[in-house]
Design a protein around this motif. Sequence first.
Motif, PDB file in Angstrom:
ATOM      1  N   ILE A  69      47.574  17.340  36.207  1.00 21.79           N
ATOM      2  CA  ILE A  69      48.180  18.559  35.638  1.00 21.79           C
ATOM      3  C   ILE A  69      47.093  19.453  35.060  1.00 21.79           C
ATOM      4  O   ILE A  69      47.093  20.671  35.263  1.00 21.79           O
ATOM      5  N   GLY A  70      46.124  18.857  34.367  1.00 21.06           N
ATOM      6  CA  GLY A  70      45.018  19.628  33.801  1.00 21.06           C
ATOM      7  C   GLY A  70      44.217  20.351  34.862  1.00 21.06           C
ATOM      8  O   GLY A  70      43.836  21.514  34.697  1.00 21.06           O
ATOM      9  N   GLU A  71      43.950  19.675  35.976  1.00 19.71           N
ATOM     10  CA  GLU A  71      43.183  20.295  37.067  1.00 19.71           C
ATOM     11  C   GLU A  71      43.964  21.443  37.715  1.00 19.71           C
ATOM     12  O   GLU A  71      43.396  22.502  37.997  1.00 19.71           O
ATOM     13  N   ILE A  72      45.256  21.236  37.937  1.00 24.49           N
ATOM     14  CA  ILE A  72      46.096  22.301  38.502  1.00 24.49           C
ATOM     15  C   ILE A  72      46.098  23.498  37.568  1.00 24.49           C
ATOM     16  O   ILE A  72      45.942  24.652  37.991  1.00 24.49           O
ATOM     17  N   LEU A  73      46.240  23.229  36.283  1.00 20.77           N
ATOM     18  CA  LEU A  73      46.267  24.283  35.277  1.00 20.77           C
ATOM     19  C   LEU A  73      44.946  25.047  35.236  1.00 20.77           C
ATOM     20  O   LEU A  73      44.933  26.282  35.181  1.00 20.77           O
ATOM     21  N   MET A  74      43.833  24.327  35.309  1.00 17.63           N
ATOM     22  CA  MET A  74      42.530  25.000  35.287  1.00 17.63           C
ATOM     23  C   MET A  74      42.330  25.872  36.530  1.00 17.63           C
ATOM     24  O   MET A  74      41.770  26.964  36.427  1.00 17.63           O
ATOM     25  N   ASP A  75      42.788  25.404  37.684  1.00 17.10           N
ATOM     26  CA  ASP A  75      42.684  26.227  38.905  1.00 17.10           C
ATOM     27  C   ASP A  75      43.441  27.540  38.732  1.00 17.10           C
ATOM     28  O   ASP A  75      42.956  28.604  39.126  1.00 17.10           O
ATOM     29  N   LYS A  76      44.624  27.470  38.154  1.00 14.01           N
ATOM     30  CA  LYS A  76      45.445  28.672  37.964  1.00 14.01           C
ATOM     31  C   LYS A  76      44.820  29.583  36.905  1.00 14.01           C
ATOM     32  O   LYS A  76      44.826  30.809  37.048  1.00 14.01           O
ATOM     33  N   LEU A  77      44.286  28.993  35.835  1.00 15.04           N
ATOM     34  CA  LEU A  77      43.651  29.794  34.780  1.00 15.04           C
ATOM     35  C   LEU A  77      42.396  30.492  35.284  1.00 15.04           C
ATOM     36  O   LEU A  77      42.103  31.621  34.887  1.00 15.04           O
ATOM     37  N   LYS A  78      41.662  29.819  36.156  1.00 17.64           N
ATOM     38  CA  LYS A  78      40.430  30.400  36.699  1.00 17.64           C
ATOM     39  C   LYS A  78      40.739  31.708  37.420  1.00 17.64           C
ATOM     40  O   LYS A  78      40.001  32.676  37.314  1.00 17.64           O
ATOM     41  N   ASP A  79      41.873  31.742  38.131  1.00 21.03           N
ATOM     42  CA  ASP A  79      42.270  32.959  38.843  1.00 21.03           C
ATOM     43  C   ASP A  79      42.815  34.020  37.893  1.00 21.03           C
ATOM     44  O   ASP A  79      42.676  35.212  38.153  1.00 21.03           O
ATOM     45  N   LEU A  80      43.432  33.586  36.813  1.00 25.08           N
ATOM     46  CA  LEU A  80      44.048  34.525  35.872  1.00 25.08           C
ATOM     47  C   LEU A  80      43.017  35.197  34.972  1.00 25.08           C
ATOM     48  O   LEU A  80      42.994  36.421  34.844  1.00 25.08           O
ATOM     49  N   ASP A  81      42.159  34.382  34.331  1.00 28.95           N
ATOM     50  CA  ASP A  81      41.201  34.935  33.368  1.00 28.95           C
ATOM     51  C   ASP A  81      40.053  33.935  33.176  1.00 28.95           C
ATOM     52  O   ASP A  81      40.288  32.826  32.703  1.00 28.95           O
ATOM     53  N   PRO A  82      38.824  34.311  33.525  1.00 29.43           N
ATOM     54  CA  PRO A  82      37.697  33.379  33.423  1.00 29.43           C
ATOM     55  C   PRO A  82      37.433  32.890  31.998  1.00 29.43           C
ATOM     56  O   PRO A  82      37.056  31.751  31.792  1.00 29.43           O
ATOM     57  N   HIS A 130      44.433  33.223  23.839  1.00 30.32           N
ATOM     58  CA  HIS A 130      44.495  33.937  22.553  1.00 30.32           C
ATOM     59  C   HIS A 130      43.507  35.111  22.531  1.00 30.32           C
ATOM     60  O   HIS A 130      42.337  34.961  22.874  1.00 30.32           O
ATOM     61  N   LYS A 131      44.011  36.278  22.175  1.00 27.35           N
ATOM     62  CA  LYS A 131      43.236  37.528  22.085  1.00 27.35           C
ATOM     63  C   LYS A 131      42.624  37.951  23.418  1.00 27.35           C
ATOM     64  O   LYS A 131      41.586  38.598  23.468  1.00 27.35           O
ATOM     65  N   ARG A 132      43.262  37.570  24.512  1.00 26.18           N
ATOM     66  CA  ARG A 132      42.852  38.005  25.845  1.00 26.18           C
ATOM     67  C   ARG A 132      43.903  38.982  26.358  1.00 26.18           C
ATOM     68  O   ARG A 132      45.052  38.934  25.928  1.00 26.18           O
ATOM     69  N   PRO A 133      43.547  39.862  27.287  1.00 26.74           N
ATOM     70  CA  PRO A 133      44.524  40.840  27.802  1.00 26.74           C
ATOM     71  C   PRO A 133      45.477  40.217  28.831  1.00 26.74           C
ATOM     72  O   PRO A 133      45.524  40.614  29.986  1.00 26.74           O
ATOM     73  N   ILE A 134      46.224  39.216  28.377  1.00 25.52           N
ATOM     74  CA  ILE A 134      47.144  38.499  29.256  1.00 25.52           C
ATOM     75  C   ILE A 134      48.529  38.574  28.627  1.00 25.52           C
ATOM     76  O   ILE A 134      48.715  38.208  27.470  1.00 25.52           O
ATOM     77  N   SER A 135      49.489  39.062  29.400  1.00 28.41           N
ATOM     78  CA  SER A 135      50.845  39.241  28.869  1.00 28.41           C
ATOM     79  C   SER A 135      51.594  37.913  28.803  1.00 28.41           C
ATOM     80  O   SER A 135      51.255  36.946  29.484  1.00 28.41           O
ATOM     81  N   ALA A 136      52.638  37.894  27.993  1.00 25.87           N
ATOM     82  CA  ALA A 136      53.500  36.719  27.884  1.00 25.87           C
ATOM     83  C   ALA A 136      54.138  36.414  29.240  1.00 25.87           C
ATOM     84  O   ALA A 136      54.335  35.249  29.599  1.00 25.87           O
ATOM     85  N   GLU A 137      54.427  37.453  29.992  1.00 25.04           N
ATOM     86  CA  GLU A 137      55.019  37.281  31.324  1.00 25.04           C
ATOM     87  C   GLU A 137      54.043  36.564  32.269  1.00 25.04           C
ATOM     88  O   GLU A 137      54.440  35.684  33.036  1.00 25.04           O
ATOM     89  N   GLN A 138      52.754  36.924  32.203  1.00 25.07           N
ATOM     90  CA  GLN A 138      51.750  36.274  33.044  1.00 25.07           C
ATOM     91  C   GLN A 138      51.602  34.797  32.664  1.00 25.07           C
ATOM     92  O   GLN A 138      51.474  33.940  33.539  1.00 25.07           O
ATOM     93  N   ILE A 139      51.641  34.519  31.374  1.00 24.42           N
ATOM     94  CA  ILE A 139      51.538  33.132  30.903  1.00 24.42           C
ATOM     95  C   ILE A 139      52.737  32.332  31.378  1.00 24.42           C
ATOM     96  O   ILE A 139      52.600  31.220  31.892  1.00 24.42           O
ATOM     97  N   LEU A 198      29.838  26.822  33.240  1.00 27.07           N
ATOM     98  CA  LEU A 198      29.695  28.260  33.462  1.00 27.07           C
ATOM     99  C   LEU A 198      28.930  28.542  34.767  1.00 27.07           C
ATOM    100  O   LEU A 198      29.317  29.422  35.536  1.00 27.07           O
ATOM    101  N   LYS A 199      27.866  27.778  35.011  1.00 26.87           N
ATOM    102  CA  LYS A 199      27.089  27.972  36.241  1.00 26.87           C
ATOM    103  C   LYS A 199      27.930  27.669  37.475  1.00 26.87           C
ATOM    104  O   LYS A 199      27.853  28.389  38.472  1.00 26.87           O
ATOM    105  N   LYS A 200      28.745  26.601  37.401  1.00 21.68           N
ATOM    106  CA  LYS A 200      29.641  26.280  38.535  1.00 21.68           C
ATOM    107  C   LYS A 200      30.601  27.428  38.799  1.00 21.68           C
ATOM    108  O   LYS A 200      30.865  27.781  39.933  1.00 21.68           O
ATOM    109  N   MET A 201      31.096  28.006  37.708  1.00 27.08           N
ATOM    110  CA  MET A 201      32.067  29.080  37.840  1.00 27.08           C
ATOM    111  C   MET A 201      31.423  30.349  38.413  1.00 27.08           C
ATOM    112  O   MET A 201      32.020  31.028  39.249  1.00 27.08           O
ATOM    113  N   LEU A 202      30.214  30.642  37.984  1.00 22.00           N
ATOM    114  CA  LEU A 202      29.514  31.859  38.432  1.00 22.00           C
ATOM    115  C   LEU A 202      28.906  31.693  39.823  1.00 22.00           C
ATOM    116  O   LEU A 202      28.819  32.667  40.565  1.00 22.00           O
ATOM    117  N   GLY A 203      28.485  30.496  40.149  1.00 26.10           N
ATOM    118  CA  GLY A 203      27.784  30.298  41.427  1.00 26.10           C
ATOM    119  C   GLY A 203      28.671  29.625  42.394  1.00 26.10           C
ATOM    120  O   GLY A 203      29.004  29.830  43.453  1.00 26.10           O
TER     121      GLY A 203
END
Length: 149
Positions: free
Chosen positions: A108-121, A75-84, A144-149
């Motif tokens: 399913i949640g873990e797979i989804l988080m892996d894909k979201l991490k690549d799409l938009d932090p 929500h309110k991120r620069p991500i198109s409906a097509e990307q979603i 956040l630290k895991k994601m940044l480091g």
Amino acid sequence: MKCPYCSSENTRVIDSRPADDNNSIRRRRLCDDCGKRFTTYEKVETIPLIIIKKDNNREQYNRTKIEKGVLLACHKRPISAEQISKLVDDVEIEIFNREEKEIPSALIGEILMDKLKDLDPVAYVRFASVYREFKDVNTFMNELKKMLG
């Protein structure tokens, strides 16, 4: 196929082509009664997939639930409906390619988080905070630290 405008069953296909994902067919149809055109999509029906929830209850797979979670995270991120839509398609392909009849919602949640991490932090952190039920700011900061480091 019933016309969505006049409910007539007197319709015909005027054009067929593979849809964007190459896993479905897009058909343009014409209603012979009212003359309006509409589009339908044909997709191969898959074996029903059962999701094992955290409390060990089981329910049938529902794509809409994944879409809803991703939409909230984006929500309110620069991500198109097509990307979603593509992200949800990718998750769906990955879980159905496992060819299992039952799959844990945690996977399913873990797979989804892996894909979201690549799409938009930011979308990833939003989704993870709800999915992993962050209890306090420290848990949030650790993620956040895991994601940044």
